[in-house]
Design an enzyme around this catalytic site. Structure first.
Site, PDB file in Angstrom:
ATOM      1  N   GLY A  17       3.506   6.670   8.031  1.00 24.68           N
ATOM      2  CA  GLY A  17       4.885   6.850   7.589  1.00 24.68           C
ATOM      3  C   GLY A  17       5.781   5.726   8.057  1.00 24.68           C
ATOM      4  O   GLY A  17       6.850   5.478   7.499  1.00 24.68           O
ATOM      5  N   ASN A  18       5.362   5.025   9.132  1.00 24.19           N
ATOM      6  CA  ASN A  18       6.101   3.854   9.602  1.00 24.19           C
ATOM      7  C   ASN A  18       5.848   2.626   8.738  1.00 24.19           C
ATOM      8  O   ASN A  18       6.590   1.640   8.827  1.00 24.19           O
ATOM      9  CB  ASN A  18       5.707   3.499  11.035  1.00 24.19           C
ATOM     10  CG  ASN A  18       6.533   4.212  12.081  1.00 24.19           C
ATOM     11  OD1 ASN A  18       6.030   5.050  12.799  1.00 24.19           O
ATOM     12  ND2 ASN A  18       7.811   3.892  12.151  1.00 24.19           N
ATOM     13  N   SER A  19       4.800   2.638   7.927  1.00 22.43           N
ATOM     14  CA  SER A  19       4.449   1.463   7.128  1.00 22.43           C
ATOM     15  C   SER A  19       5.630   1.023   6.280  1.00 22.43           C
ATOM     16  O   SER A  19       6.231   1.821   5.556  1.00 22.43           O
ATOM     17  CB  SER A  19       3.256   1.773   6.223  1.00 22.43           C
ATOM     18  OG  SER A  19       2.079   1.948   6.967  1.00 22.43           O
ATOM     19  N   GLY A  35      -9.187 -25.953  -3.262  1.00 17.84           N
ATOM     20  CA  GLY A  35     -10.525 -25.670  -3.773  1.00 17.84           C
ATOM     21  C   GLY A  35     -11.670 -25.960  -2.838  1.00 17.84           C
ATOM     22  O   GLY A  35     -12.713 -26.467  -3.275  1.00 17.84           O
ATOM     23  N   VAL A  36     -11.503 -25.655  -1.548  1.00 22.12           N
ATOM     24  CA  VAL A  36     -12.605 -25.840  -0.609  1.00 22.12           C
ATOM     25  C   VAL A  36     -12.953 -24.511   0.058  1.00 22.12           C
ATOM     26  O   VAL A  36     -12.106 -23.627   0.197  1.00 22.12           O
ATOM     27  CB  VAL A  36     -12.263 -26.875   0.483  1.00 22.12           C
ATOM     28  CG1 VAL A  36     -11.977 -28.228  -0.128  1.00 22.12           C
ATOM     29  CG2 VAL A  36     -11.108 -26.409   1.348  1.00 22.12           C
ATOM     30  N   ASP A  72       0.094  -7.684   1.514  1.00 24.60           N
ATOM     31  CA  ASP A  72       0.513  -6.279   1.594  1.00 24.60           C
ATOM     32  C   ASP A  72       2.035  -6.150   1.620  1.00 24.60           C
ATOM     33  O   ASP A  72       2.593  -5.332   2.353  1.00 24.60           O
ATOM     34  CB  ASP A  72      -0.100  -5.575   2.805  1.00 24.60           C
ATOM     35  CG  ASP A  72       0.001  -4.047   2.691  1.00 24.60           C
ATOM     36  OD1 ASP A  72       0.131  -3.547   1.563  1.00 24.60           O
ATOM     37  OD2 ASP A  72      -0.040  -3.365   3.735  1.00 24.60           O
ATOM     38  N   HIS A 131       0.812  -1.213   0.000  1.00 22.39           N
ATOM     39  CA  HIS A 131       0.000   0.000   0.000  1.00 22.39           C
ATOM     40  C   HIS A 131       0.851   1.271   0.000  1.00 22.39           C
ATOM     41  O   HIS A 131       0.349   2.352  -0.290  1.00 22.39           O
ATOM     42  CB  HIS A 131      -0.984   0.002   1.183  1.00 22.39           C
ATOM     43  CG  HIS A 131      -0.368   0.294   2.519  1.00 22.39           C
ATOM     44  ND1 HIS A 131      -0.071  -0.686   3.432  1.00 22.39           N
ATOM     45  CD2 HIS A 131      -0.011   1.464   3.109  1.00 22.39           C
ATOM     46  CE1 HIS A 131       0.435  -0.140   4.520  1.00 22.39           C
ATOM     47  NE2 HIS A 131       0.486   1.173   4.353  1.00 22.39           N
TER      48      HIS A 131
END
Length: 380
Positions: free
Chosen positions: A224-226, A282-283, A152, A122
């Site tokens: 800003g820490n992301s 596929g469950v 992310d 992000h």
């Protein structure tokens, strides 16, 4: 008076005898309770452990970078463009548009000297240009190697010499109560270090990502820490800071970081293949509650997952699994949560690997072996 005199002599004699004994054997005084208490205070646990984390910061901080992005956004032009007179003279039915620059900032971590940088997806999503600024003052234009919105995580590449890097610590060794430090660029004020503890591990079902396995910390994490680093007291990377729970927009003591084991897996896939390869069977499943468990003839406290749906021609369909089957264990590991751990375990399998489902059907247990394939891009 005679009675007082009679009682006084034994007391006086006892005091004189005690004084004589202490003079002859002074070591008896060293073993008194008061001395023992004072010694315990001087050598207690409060004297253990570091009083400063400066060495850890010195080791890790050079590898933590600031990330600046620029995005060109089309916006409506001057309102005069809608004036009929304007359209008449300029022979145009389309109002003019102008481009404006949208800037944002975040943090990242240089993983190795080859210039690979890990950050949050992000932070760089939709960016037209990405600038990475190092602690030593150098800057470089970054190239996007790959992104994985489902966790992310994004990987960038910069071309600079003599790059610092950071040591990765296994996430499985983390314990609630361990001290951690968050390093990043909050609010653009510059590189900042905050300290806290690990408040919880394996946080999920937060609605942030498709695959969630967060470390929760009370170390201050702000906008800003992301993409910045969460390190241990030795300066080793344990997670990538990614989100906060906040009603004010600032840190309120509930921050989340992606554990480094997951980061490493995604990093390797993005570098080697340009995408993250995940296993899929596929469950669709939902947790087993006490009422449903009893209706199937199981104990009310039985943990498991009800297979609610199966994709046609999927590996699960081919292997013979059916809607209504109750999954009790995966590869002999009992189901103990709402399915988050099980789905993540399947996702970590490589296409072609086999998974053994222990299911409950028609009043009996049985094992079904399913061969995984790569998770299609068009499924949730």
């Amino acid at each position: 008076m005679r009675i007082l005199s009679f009682l006084g002599w034994p007391v006086i004699a006892g005091i004189l005898a005690a004084a004589l004994i202490l003079q002859l054997y002074p070591q008896l005084l060293q073993n008194s309770p008061r001395v023992e208490i004072r010694q315990a205070r001087n050598t207690g646990n409060s004297m253990q452990g570091p009083f400063s984390y400066a060495d850890a910061v010195d080791r890790a901080a050079p590898a933590v970078v600031n990330i600046y992005t620029r995005t060109l956004v089309d916006s409506e032009g001057n309102p005069i463009g809608n004036d009929p007179l304007y359209k008449h003279y300029f022979n145009s039915d389309t109002p003019p548009t102008q481009e404006r620059v949208h800037s944002s900032l975040g943090s990242g971590v240089i993983i190795n000297p080859q210039g690979y940088v890990v950050t949050n997806n992000h932070v760089i999503a939709g960016a037209d240009s990405i600038i990475v600024a190092l602690r030593d003052g150098r800057e470089a234009v970054a190239k996007t190697v790959g992104t994985d919105p489902e966790t992310d995580i994004a990987v960038l590449k910069i071309n600079l010499n003599d790059l610092p890097d950071i040591t990765l610590a296994p996430s499985e060794a983390l314990r609630v109560g361990d001290v951690v430090l968050a390093i990043g660029n909050p609010f653009g004020v510059g590189q900042t270090v905050t300290q806290g503890i690990i408040s919880a591990t394996d946080r999920n079902s937060l609605g942030l990502n498709t695959y969630e396995d967060f470390i929760q910390t009370d170390a201050a994490i702000n906008p800003g820490n992301s993409g910045g680093a969460l390190i241990d007291p030795n300066g080793n990377l344990v997670g990538i800071n990614t989100a906060i729970f906040s009603k004010s927009g600032g840190s309120e003591g509930i921050g989340f970081a992606i554990p480094v084991d997951l980061v490493k897996q995604v990093l390797e896939d993005l570098i080697e293949q340009g995408r993250v390869v995940r296993g899929w069977v596929g469950v669709e499943a939902q947790p087993l509650n006490p009422r449903l468990a009893e209706s199937f003839g199981l104990a009310a406290d039985q943990h498991g997952l009800i297979i609610a749906g199966i994709y046609r021609d999927s590996p699960a369909h081919t292997a013979g699994l059916q809607p209504g089957d109750i999954l009790l264990a995966l590869d002999d590991v009992p189901i103990t949560d709402d399915g988050h751990t099980t789905m993540n375990t399947i996702a970590r399998l490589k296409p072609g690997e086999k998974a053994r489902f222990t299911i409950f059907r028609d009043g009996a247990q049985q094992d079904v072996v399913v061969t995984t394939i790569e998770r299609p891009t068009n499924v949730n």
